[in-house]
Design an enzyme around this catalytic site. Structure first.
Site, PDB file in Angstrom:
ATOM      1  N   ASN A 108     -13.299   6.488   6.049  1.00 47.16           N
ATOM      2  CA  ASN A 108     -13.452   5.321   7.110  1.00 47.16           C
ATOM      3  C   ASN A 108     -12.227   5.508   8.477  1.00 47.16           C
ATOM      4  O   ASN A 108     -12.428   5.357   9.390  1.00 47.16           O
ATOM      5  CB  ASN A 108     -13.184   4.274   6.442  1.00 47.16           C
ATOM      6  CG  ASN A 108     -14.345   3.668   5.818  1.00 47.16           C
ATOM      7  OD1 ASN A 108     -15.614   4.040   5.999  1.00 47.16           O
ATOM      8  ND2 ASN A 108     -14.359   2.806   4.702  1.00 47.16           N
ATOM      9  N   HIS A 120      -4.424   6.706  -1.067  1.00 49.47           N
ATOM     10  CA  HIS A 120      -4.862   6.397   0.557  1.00 49.47           C
ATOM     11  C   HIS A 120      -3.707   6.669   1.595  1.00 49.47           C
ATOM     12  O   HIS A 120      -4.105   6.837   2.689  1.00 49.47           O
ATOM     13  CB  HIS A 120      -5.608   5.220   0.567  1.00 49.47           C
ATOM     14  CG  HIS A 120      -6.909   5.277   1.338  1.00 49.47           C
ATOM     15  ND1 HIS A 120      -7.713   6.189   1.531  1.00 49.47           N
ATOM     16  CD2 HIS A 120      -7.641   4.268   2.144  1.00 49.47           C
ATOM     17  CE1 HIS A 120      -8.757   5.970   2.405  1.00 49.47           C
ATOM     18  NE2 HIS A 120      -8.706   4.705   2.639  1.00 49.47           N
ATOM     19  N   PHE A 135      -4.761  -0.700   9.982  1.00 55.51           N
ATOM     20  CA  PHE A 135      -5.323  -0.541   8.747  1.00 55.51           C
ATOM     21  C   PHE A 135      -6.338   0.593   9.106  1.00 55.51           C
ATOM     22  O   PHE A 135      -6.640   0.782   9.871  1.00 55.51           O
ATOM     23  CB  PHE A 135      -5.833  -1.783   8.147  1.00 55.51           C
ATOM     24  CG  PHE A 135      -4.998  -2.729   7.414  1.00 55.51           C
ATOM     25  CD1 PHE A 135      -4.381  -2.707   6.314  1.00 55.51           C
ATOM     26  CD2 PHE A 135      -4.400  -3.855   8.665  1.00 55.51           C
ATOM     27  CE1 PHE A 135      -3.535  -3.526   5.725  1.00 55.51           C
ATOM     28  CE2 PHE A 135      -3.429  -4.683   7.987  1.00 55.51           C
ATOM     29  CZ  PHE A 135      -3.053  -4.702   6.709  1.00 55.51           C
ATOM     30  N   ASN A 176      -9.354   1.571   8.382  1.00 55.69           N
ATOM     31  CA  ASN A 176     -10.643   1.230   9.186  1.00 55.69           C
ATOM     32  C   ASN A 176     -10.745   1.319  10.565  1.00 55.69           C
ATOM     33  O   ASN A 176     -11.703   1.519  11.193  1.00 55.69           O
ATOM     34  CB  ASN A 176     -11.639   0.222   8.515  1.00 55.69           C
ATOM     35  CG  ASN A 176     -11.870   0.324   6.859  1.00 55.69           C
ATOM     36  OD1 ASN A 176     -11.603   1.268   6.348  1.00 55.69           O
ATOM     37  ND2 ASN A 176     -12.547  -0.687   6.355  1.00 55.69           N
ATOM     38  N   TYR A 213       0.823  -1.174   0.163  1.00 57.18           N
ATOM     39  CA  TYR A 213       0.121   0.034  -0.119  1.00 57.18           C
ATOM     40  C   TYR A 213       0.792   1.315  -0.037  1.00 57.18           C
ATOM     41  O   TYR A 213       0.396   2.312  -0.006  1.00 57.18           O
ATOM     42  CB  TYR A 213      -0.865   0.065   1.079  1.00 57.18           C
ATOM     43  CG  TYR A 213      -1.800  -1.199   1.562  1.00 57.18           C
ATOM     44  CD1 TYR A 213      -2.818  -1.305   0.653  1.00 57.18           C
ATOM     45  CD2 TYR A 213      -1.483  -2.360   2.179  1.00 57.18           C
ATOM     46  CE1 TYR A 213      -3.820  -2.385   0.706  1.00 57.18           C
ATOM     47  CE2 TYR A 213      -2.309  -3.335   2.230  1.00 57.18           C
ATOM     48  CZ  TYR A 213      -3.545  -3.443   1.828  1.00 57.18           C
ATOM     49  OH  TYR A 213      -4.241  -4.750   1.824  1.00 57.18           O
ATOM     50  N   ASP A 219      -5.963  11.915   2.985  1.00 55.18           N
ATOM     51  CA  ASP A 219      -6.173  11.980   1.679  1.00 55.18           C
ATOM     52  C   ASP A 219      -7.820  12.467   1.637  1.00 55.18           C
ATOM     53  O   ASP A 219      -8.625  12.039   2.332  1.00 55.18           O
ATOM     54  CB  ASP A 219      -6.233  10.808   0.888  1.00 55.18           C
ATOM     55  CG  ASP A 219      -7.031   9.612   1.525  1.00 55.18           C
ATOM     56  OD1 ASP A 219      -6.901   9.205   2.647  1.00 55.18           O
ATOM     57  OD2 ASP A 219      -7.893   9.027   0.683  1.00 55.18           O
TER      58      ASP A 219
END
Length: 257
Positions: free
Chosen positions: A113, A19, A65, A67, A14, A92
């Site tokens: 989220n 994000h 992560f 969320n 990632y 972001d």
């Protein structure tokens, strides 16, 4: 203690995702300020302690992560007893064009989220630095878009943005959000700053800044040959005497002209 949180997802997979621009911003602050300690695992995230200006600062990248970002943030603020006004979350923003930014305090999560999780754990009164990544144009494309990597061409706007955030991070730490935003606008959007009347830092003692518009001299560089000829001074010619008579004959002039 002040807390600056960058939002993103952990792991090399990632790393360059849109994000993850929050992680990138915090990494740039860490890189540019030698006072910060090496990253270490704590509070369900990666943390580093250091100083920005006169303030002691904790940088945090949650490892939970996106969320579940609130779990890491909640642990950190409970340990250090940090108040919401001393927290800045960098993330972001789909609703801002690339290269744009906005500062705000409080408000809703806007469907993000990471913010949704943080607000659930600590309330909504923390400060936010929103970094624009643009919108794919269709809600159905959002997930793939934010989890997609930045293009190489995005470096043209992203690197200056991240560098300015790092260079002015002391203002964030000191709670001077308006000054921080002004500094970034002056550096990244000088024309917008000029229209809004914002003044660049520095200048002379009277508060005026040095003129940046180059002075043009008649017939100088930057003009066409025709314009140079128009600006050229007419030579002084004798109006009487033998030389004047000779010039009149050469130029076909008569005494009537």
């Amino acid at each position: 203690m002040r807390l600056i949180v960058g939002l993103g997802n952990p792991g090399a997979k990632y790393e360059r995702n849109r994000h993850n621009i929050g992680f990138m911003a915090v990494d740039e602050i860490h890189r540019c300020h030698s006072s910060f300690s090496p990253w270490r695992a704590r509070f369900q995230g990666q943390v580093s302690e250091g100083r920005l200006g006169s303030e002691k600062v904790l940088l945090l990248k949650p490892s939970t992560f996106m969320n579940d970002s609130g779990r890491a943030v909640g642990e950190a603020i409970r340990f250090y007893k940090i108040e919401p006004e001393d927290i800045v979350v960098i993330y972001d923003e789909l609703d801002l064009p690339p290269a744009k930014f906005r500062m705000k305090t409080g408000g809703g999560h806007g469907g993000h989220n990471g913010l949704r999780s943080i607000t659930a754990h600590i309330g909504a009164d923390y400060r936010r630095l929103r970094l624009g990544i643009g919108h794919p144009g269709d809600k159905k494309l959002v997930s793939n878009y934010v989890l997609g990597d930045f293009a190489k061409a995005d470096s043209d706007w992203m690197e200056p943005l991240l560098r300015e955030i790092a260079d002015n991070a002391d203002l964030l730490a000191e709670g001077k959000d308006s000054q921080f935003a002004n500094k970034l606008t002056l550096a990244l959007e000088p024309e917008k700053a000029k229209r809004s009347g914002a003044k660049p830092a520095g200048g002379d003692k009277g508060g005026k800044t040095a003129a940046t518009k180059p002075t043009k001299s008649p017939g100088g560089k930057g003009q066409s040959h025709i314009r140079q000829a128009r600006h050229a001074k007419t030579p002084n010619l004798p109006k009487s005497g033998p030389m004047a008579d000779m010039l009149k004959k050469l130029l076909g002039q008569s005494d009537k002209s």
